[in-house]
Design a protein around this motif. Structure first.
Motif: not given
Length: 130
Positions: A13-19
């Motif tokens: 997910p994009a959220k994980t990538i940002r993290y």
């Protein structure tokens, strides 16, 4: 590629990538507009991280694994040692879970599960096993 593209390519997910970017596991380039510009190598790293995390490796272990993966002069013994330690922790957790299962099975078996108020499960939780 943008974050949506790399999300589809890596399965994260994009959220994980940002993290992962926030904690410096990946460092995508930035375009003139300030948007992230992920490379194929970034997508590959993210897929690598997804797989490592799915095997239960911690973030710090993933950091080490990624650095070992990128180090062509690494010794496979270093990778094996890290994986063996992780495997040992998994075996310990399985043993703990099996002990919990056995205890709970015993308590469930001892409980009549009827209309009476006495319950060995609650007695055990309260430290009042008889």
């Amino acid at each position: 590629m943008n974050i949506g593209d790399v999300s589809r390519a890596s399965g994260l997910p994009a959220k994980t990538i940002r993290y992962y970017e926030d904690i410096d596991l990946v460092r995508p380039a930035r375009g003139a507009n300030g948007y992230r510009d992920f490379s194929d190598q970034d997508a590959h790293k993210l897929a690598f991280l997804r797989r490592a995390r799915s095997l239960g490796f911690s973030i710090e272990e993933c950091r080490v694994l990624l650095s070992l993966y990128e180090d062509r002069g690494r010794a496979s013994a270093d990778v094996k040692a890290l994986a063996t330690e992780h495997l040992d922790r998994i075996a310990e957790k399985i043993a703990e879970l099996q002990a919990l299962q056995a205890t709970l099975e015993t308590l469930v078996t001892r409980c009549h599960g009827d209309d009476r108020p006495d319950c060995p499960i609650l007695d055990d939780l309260a430290g009042q096993m008889r």
